[in-house]
Design a protein around this motif. Structure first.
Motif, PDB file in Angstrom:
ATOM      1  N   CYS A  10      43.200  52.087  41.593  1.00  0.00           N
ATOM      2  CA  CYS A  10      43.595  50.607  41.763  1.00  0.00           C
ATOM      3  C   CYS A  10      42.934  49.535  42.509  1.00  0.00           C
ATOM      4  O   CYS A  10      42.470  48.694  42.274  1.00  0.00           O
ATOM      5  CB  CYS A  10      45.071  50.652  42.338  1.00  0.00           C
ATOM      6  N   THR A  13      39.846  48.973  40.693  1.00  0.00           N
ATOM      7  CA  THR A  13      40.017  47.573  39.647  1.00  0.00           C
ATOM      8  C   THR A  13      40.103  46.316  40.420  1.00  0.00           C
ATOM      9  O   THR A  13      39.772  45.522  39.846  1.00  0.00           O
ATOM     10  CB  THR A  13      41.578  47.852  38.783  1.00  0.00           C
ATOM     11  N   ILE A  17      38.034  43.125  39.720  1.00  0.00           N
ATOM     12  CA  ILE A  17      38.315  41.827  39.407  1.00  0.00           C
ATOM     13  C   ILE A  17      37.736  40.677  40.266  1.00  0.00           C
ATOM     14  O   ILE A  17      37.322  39.923  39.909  1.00  0.00           O
ATOM     15  CB  ILE A  17      39.875  41.918  39.879  1.00  0.00           C
ATOM     16  N   GLN A  40      40.638  32.262  44.332  1.00  0.00           N
ATOM     17  CA  GLN A  40      41.456  33.174  44.007  1.00  0.00           C
ATOM     18  C   GLN A  40      40.558  34.600  44.393  1.00  0.00           C
ATOM     19  O   GLN A  40      41.192  35.726  44.530  1.00  0.00           O
ATOM     20  CB  GLN A  40      41.576  33.482  42.317  1.00  0.00           C
ATOM     21  N   VAL A  43      41.851  35.585  47.734  1.00  0.00           N
ATOM     22  CA  VAL A  43      43.077  36.297  47.515  1.00  0.00           C
ATOM     23  C   VAL A  43      42.894  37.633  47.301  1.00  0.00           C
ATOM     24  O   VAL A  43      43.504  38.464  48.023  1.00  0.00           O
ATOM     25  CB  VAL A  43      44.121  35.533  46.494  1.00  0.00           C
ATOM     26  N   ILE A  44      42.134  38.000  45.941  1.00  0.00           N
ATOM     27  CA  ILE A  44      41.833  39.459  45.803  1.00  0.00           C
ATOM     28  C   ILE A  44      41.333  40.157  46.953  1.00  0.00           C
ATOM     29  O   ILE A  44      41.497  41.276  47.158  1.00  0.00           O
ATOM     30  CB  ILE A  44      40.941  39.270  44.679  1.00  0.00           C
ATOM     31  N   ILE A  47      43.869  41.288  49.329  1.00  0.00           N
ATOM     32  CA  ILE A  47      44.716  42.524  48.584  1.00  0.00           C
ATOM     33  C   ILE A  47      43.929  43.845  48.752  1.00  0.00           C
ATOM     34  O   ILE A  47      44.267  44.867  49.107  1.00  0.00           O
ATOM     35  CB  ILE A  47      45.066  42.324  47.196  1.00  0.00           C
ATOM     36  N   ASP A  50      44.191  45.056  52.152  1.00  0.00           N
ATOM     37  CA  ASP A  50      45.309  45.694  52.497  1.00  0.00           C
ATOM     38  C   ASP A  50      45.257  47.054  51.948  1.00  0.00           C
ATOM     39  O   ASP A  50      45.799  48.051  52.402  1.00  0.00           O
ATOM     40  CB  ASP A  50      46.576  44.991  51.855  1.00  0.00           C
ATOM     41  N   ARG A  54      45.729  50.695  53.591  1.00  0.00           N
ATOM     42  CA  ARG A  54      46.684  51.754  52.926  1.00  0.00           C
ATOM     43  C   ARG A  54      46.307  53.082  52.665  1.00  0.00           C
ATOM     44  O   ARG A  54      46.559  54.244  52.925  1.00  0.00           O
ATOM     45  CB  ARG A  54      47.412  51.023  51.760  1.00  0.00           C
TER      46      ARG A  54
ATOM     47  N   MET B 243      43.666  42.376  35.955  1.00  0.00           N
ATOM     48  CA  MET B 243      44.758  41.806  36.686  1.00  0.00           C
ATOM     49  C   MET B 243      46.185  42.181  36.646  1.00  0.00           C
ATOM     50  O   MET B 243      46.905  42.618  37.290  1.00  0.00           O
ATOM     51  CB  MET B 243      44.670  40.292  36.914  1.00  0.00           C
ATOM     52  N   LYS B 245      47.007  44.904  34.994  1.00  0.00           N
ATOM     53  CA  LYS B 245      47.027  46.193  35.261  1.00  0.00           C
ATOM     54  C   LYS B 245      47.316  46.644  36.538  1.00  0.00           C
ATOM     55  O   LYS B 245      48.246  47.356  37.011  1.00  0.00           O
ATOM     56  CB  LYS B 245      45.879  47.067  34.821  1.00  0.00           C
ATOM     57  N   CYS B 246      46.653  45.724  37.397  1.00  0.00           N
ATOM     58  CA  CYS B 246      46.660  46.059  38.921  1.00  0.00           C
ATOM     59  C   CYS B 246      47.710  45.692  39.482  1.00  0.00           C
ATOM     60  O   CYS B 246      48.640  46.249  40.303  1.00  0.00           O
ATOM     61  CB  CYS B 246      45.453  45.374  39.656  1.00  0.00           C
ATOM     62  N   ASP B 249      50.470  48.194  38.593  1.00  0.00           N
ATOM     63  CA  ASP B 249      50.203  49.339  39.377  1.00  0.00           C
ATOM     64  C   ASP B 249      50.860  49.260  40.764  1.00  0.00           C
ATOM     65  O   ASP B 249      51.304  50.103  41.507  1.00  0.00           O
ATOM     66  CB  ASP B 249      48.557  49.553  39.726  1.00  0.00           C
ATOM     67  N   LEU B 250      50.559  47.969  41.357  1.00  0.00           N
ATOM     68  CA  LEU B 250      51.024  47.721  42.667  1.00  0.00           C
ATOM     69  C   LEU B 250      52.561  47.784  42.932  1.00  0.00           C
ATOM     70  O   LEU B 250      53.192  48.235  43.875  1.00  0.00           O
ATOM     71  CB  LEU B 250      50.543  46.352  43.211  1.00  0.00           C
ATOM     72  N   PHE B 253      53.560  51.429  42.670  1.00  0.00           N
ATOM     73  CA  PHE B 253      53.260  52.072  44.162  1.00  0.00           C
ATOM     74  C   PHE B 253      54.369  51.624  45.104  1.00  0.00           C
ATOM     75  O   PHE B 253      55.018  52.534  45.777  1.00  0.00           O
ATOM     76  CB  PHE B 253      52.077  51.607  44.557  1.00  0.00           C
ATOM     77  N   THR B 257      56.632  54.842  46.803  1.00  0.00           N
ATOM     78  CA  THR B 257      56.347  55.093  48.078  1.00  0.00           C
ATOM     79  C   THR B 257      57.554  55.151  48.843  1.00  0.00           C
ATOM     80  O   THR B 257      58.670  54.607  48.452  1.00  0.00           O
ATOM     81  CB  THR B 257      55.361  53.962  48.871  1.00  0.00           C
ATOM     82  N   LYS B 261      57.267  50.340  55.146  1.00  0.00           N
ATOM     83  CA  LYS B 261      56.032  49.698  55.679  1.00  0.00           C
ATOM     84  C   LYS B 261      54.971  49.468  54.380  1.00  0.00           C
ATOM     85  O   LYS B 261      54.709  48.276  54.025  1.00  0.00           O
ATOM     86  CB  LYS B 261      55.486  50.263  56.803  1.00  0.00           C
ATOM     87  N   ALA B 262      54.838  50.573  53.781  1.00  0.00           N
ATOM     88  CA  ALA B 262      53.822  50.630  52.527  1.00  0.00           C
ATOM     89  C   ALA B 262      54.650  49.735  51.470  1.00  0.00           C
ATOM     90  O   ALA B 262      53.891  49.192  50.886  1.00  0.00           O
ATOM     91  CB  ALA B 262      53.608  52.070  52.088  1.00  0.00           C
ATOM     92  N   LEU B 265      54.100  46.118  51.813  1.00  0.00           N
ATOM     93  CA  LEU B 265      52.858  45.898  51.709  1.00  0.00           C
ATOM     94  C   LEU B 265      52.404  45.806  50.209  1.00  0.00           C
ATOM     95  O   LEU B 265      51.875  44.716  49.882  1.00  0.00           O
ATOM     96  CB  LEU B 265      51.772  46.928  52.230  1.00  0.00           C
ATOM     97  N   TYR B 266      52.958  46.564  49.531  1.00  0.00           N
ATOM     98  CA  TYR B 266      52.413  46.934  47.999  1.00  0.00           C
ATOM     99  C   TYR B 266      53.333  45.694  47.548  1.00  0.00           C
ATOM    100  O   TYR B 266      52.727  45.180  46.512  1.00  0.00           O
ATOM    101  CB  TYR B 266      52.986  48.109  47.422  1.00  0.00           C
ATOM    102  N   ASN B 269      51.579  42.301  47.845  1.00  0.00           N
ATOM    103  CA  ASN B 269      50.532  42.304  47.241  1.00  0.00           C
ATOM    104  C   ASN B 269      50.497  42.032  45.783  1.00  0.00           C
ATOM    105  O   ASN B 269      49.805  41.295  45.083  1.00  0.00           O
ATOM    106  CB  ASN B 269      49.460  43.380  47.755  1.00  0.00           C
ATOM    107  N   LYS B 272      51.131  38.538  45.467  1.00  0.00           N
ATOM    108  CA  LYS B 272      50.242  37.614  45.548  1.00  0.00           C
ATOM    109  C   LYS B 272      49.301  37.706  44.255  1.00  0.00           C
ATOM    110  O   LYS B 272      49.033  36.588  43.814  1.00  0.00           O
ATOM    111  CB  LYS B 272      49.317  38.235  46.766  1.00  0.00           C
ATOM    112  N   LEU B 273      49.340  38.814  43.853  1.00  0.00           N
ATOM    113  CA  LEU B 273      48.315  38.980  42.561  1.00  0.00           C
ATOM    114  C   LEU B 273      49.120  38.307  41.443  1.00  0.00           C
ATOM    115  O   LEU B 273      48.221  37.863  40.538  1.00  0.00           O
ATOM    116  CB  LEU B 273      48.088  40.684  42.239  1.00  0.00           C
ATOM    117  N   SER B 276      48.123  34.575  41.697  1.00  0.00           N
ATOM    118  CA  SER B 276      46.696  34.512  41.383  1.00  0.00           C
ATOM    119  C   SER B 276      46.661  34.354  39.856  1.00  0.00           C
ATOM    120  O   SER B 276      45.970  33.674  39.452  1.00  0.00           O
ATOM    121  CB  SER B 276      46.128  35.447  42.100  1.00  0.00           C
TER     122      SER B 276
END
Lengths: 68, 286
Positions: A10, A13, A17, A40, A43-44, A47, A50, A54, B243, B245-246, B249-250, B253, B257, B261-262, B265-266, B269, B272-273, B276
């Motif tokens: 991930c 990827t 991006i 943007q 922003v990425i 991420i 983060d 992790r 984007m 896909k990610c 994925d997030l 996750f 999990t 906390k994780a 976080l996921y 994000n 956020k994605l 965006s």
């Protein structure tokens, strides 16, 4: 695939991006579009940071996930 | 001089004269927007044809005739540039044929247009039902301008409340395998970039019939060799797909999990994605 590998994929990827946005920002002529891509990208970037954090945690917790 | 040679000489001469005249009068003459341009266009053509074929006519008389019909409209043009009254008389005014969705029969009669002709003009503007028209004007050059009712107008981005996108014009940088440096520069690119892009698509510049750059710097090409399939630019759709896909994925996750906390976080994000993606997708699509 392990969790660690999944997260790393991930991250890869996300990096692609970011790079894609960066190249779009460079290639476009329209200024507002350029700015949008840059924003943007930030922003990425956040991420990405983060995710990297992790990954660090996961690697610390589970030794076997270590390594690229 | 034998007759046939005379015709050749006169033909070439008048072609040249007509070419010069239209060059001087400019695009407006060719558009034949007003009465004057229409009439002078026809007359100049007739004079030229007459003098060319009628060998008993004097060439100079023909040229004078053409000159009159070139010079007079030219001055009338200049006059009408400055005065609205002259403009109205010379170029004519449009006639309103449909107002508030209703046909104005009196105006139709005044312009000597039949209902069939009105319908024909409307059909020429892709309108088959008079009901769809709010306002229509018969312009001075005989064309019909139509304002459709709001409900019947094509949907725009504004109607859908989509964010406005200002797309610049594309530049044609390669024609017939020849690179136009000036166009390339106005697109903000250079030859090195072009070479790189062509290498990416695995074609040589000699094989490119036409190449255009759009505002976002994507190169689209058409090749002489039509058997070769040219890939359409995939950078943007690919980016959007990545984007998506990610983002998925997030979210995955976040569900998988066990650490609280994780999870946060996921989730943060992923959100956020998503945001965006929402901002970028109008630019990345198409």
């Amino acid at each position: 695939m392990t969790v660690g590998a999944d997260i790393k994929q991930c991250l890869a990827t996300i990096k692609s991006i970011e790079a894609g946005l960066s190249s779009l920002a460079i290639n476009t002529n329209a200024e507002d579009e350029q700015q949008l891509y840059h924003e943007q990208m930030m922003v990425i970037e956040e991420i990405k940071q983060d995710l990297m954090k992790r990954i660090g945690e996961v690697e610390r917790e589970e030794e076997q996930y270590k390594g690229f | 001089m034998p007759g046939w040679l005379e015709v050749v000489v006169r033909g070439v001469l008048f072609l040249f004269v007509l070419f010069l005249t239209t060059k001087i009068l400019g695009k407006k003459q060719l558009s034949e927007l007003s009465f004057f341009e229409y009439v002078s266009g026809i007359t100049i053509g007739s004079i030229a044809a007459e003098v060319m074929m009628g060998l008993e006519n004097n060439i100079w008389h023909g040229i004078i005739g053409v000159a009159i019909f070139a010079v007079l409209p030219f001055f009338v043009e200049i006059l009408s540039l400055h005065s609205k009254t002259v403009r109205d008389v010379v170029e004519g005014k449009g006639t309103v044929l449909i107002k508030d969705g209703k046909i104005l029969e009196d105006n139709l009669k005044k312009e000597k247009y039949t209902t069939d002709e009105l319908l024909q003009l409307l059909r020429g503007r892709d309108v088959f039902k008079v009901d769809e028209v709010e306002y229509a004007v018969l312009e001075a050059d005989g064309k019909l301008s139509v304002l459709l009712k709001k409900d019947n107008r094509p949907l725009t981005r504004k109607d859908l409340d989509l964010p406005s996108i200002n797309e610049k014009e594309p530049h044609t940088i390669v024609m017939d395998g020849e690179i136009f440096d000036e166009k390339l520069a106005s697109a903000g690119k250079n030859r090195a970039w072009l070479k790189q892009e062509l290498d990416k698509q695995n074609v040589t510049i000699e094989n490119v019939f036409l190449g255009q750059v759009d505002a976002s710097g994507q190169l689209t090409i058409d090749l002489y060799d039509d058997k070769i399939e040219v890939p359409t630019p995939q950078d943007k759709p690919l980016l959007l797909a990545n984007m998506k896909k990610c983002q998925a994925d997030l979210e995955l996750f976040a569900l998988a999990t066990e650490s609280e906390k994780a999870k946060r976080l996921y989730a943060a994000n992923a959100k956020k994605l998503q945001e965006s993606m929402d901002v970028l997708s109008p630019h990345l699509k198409g």
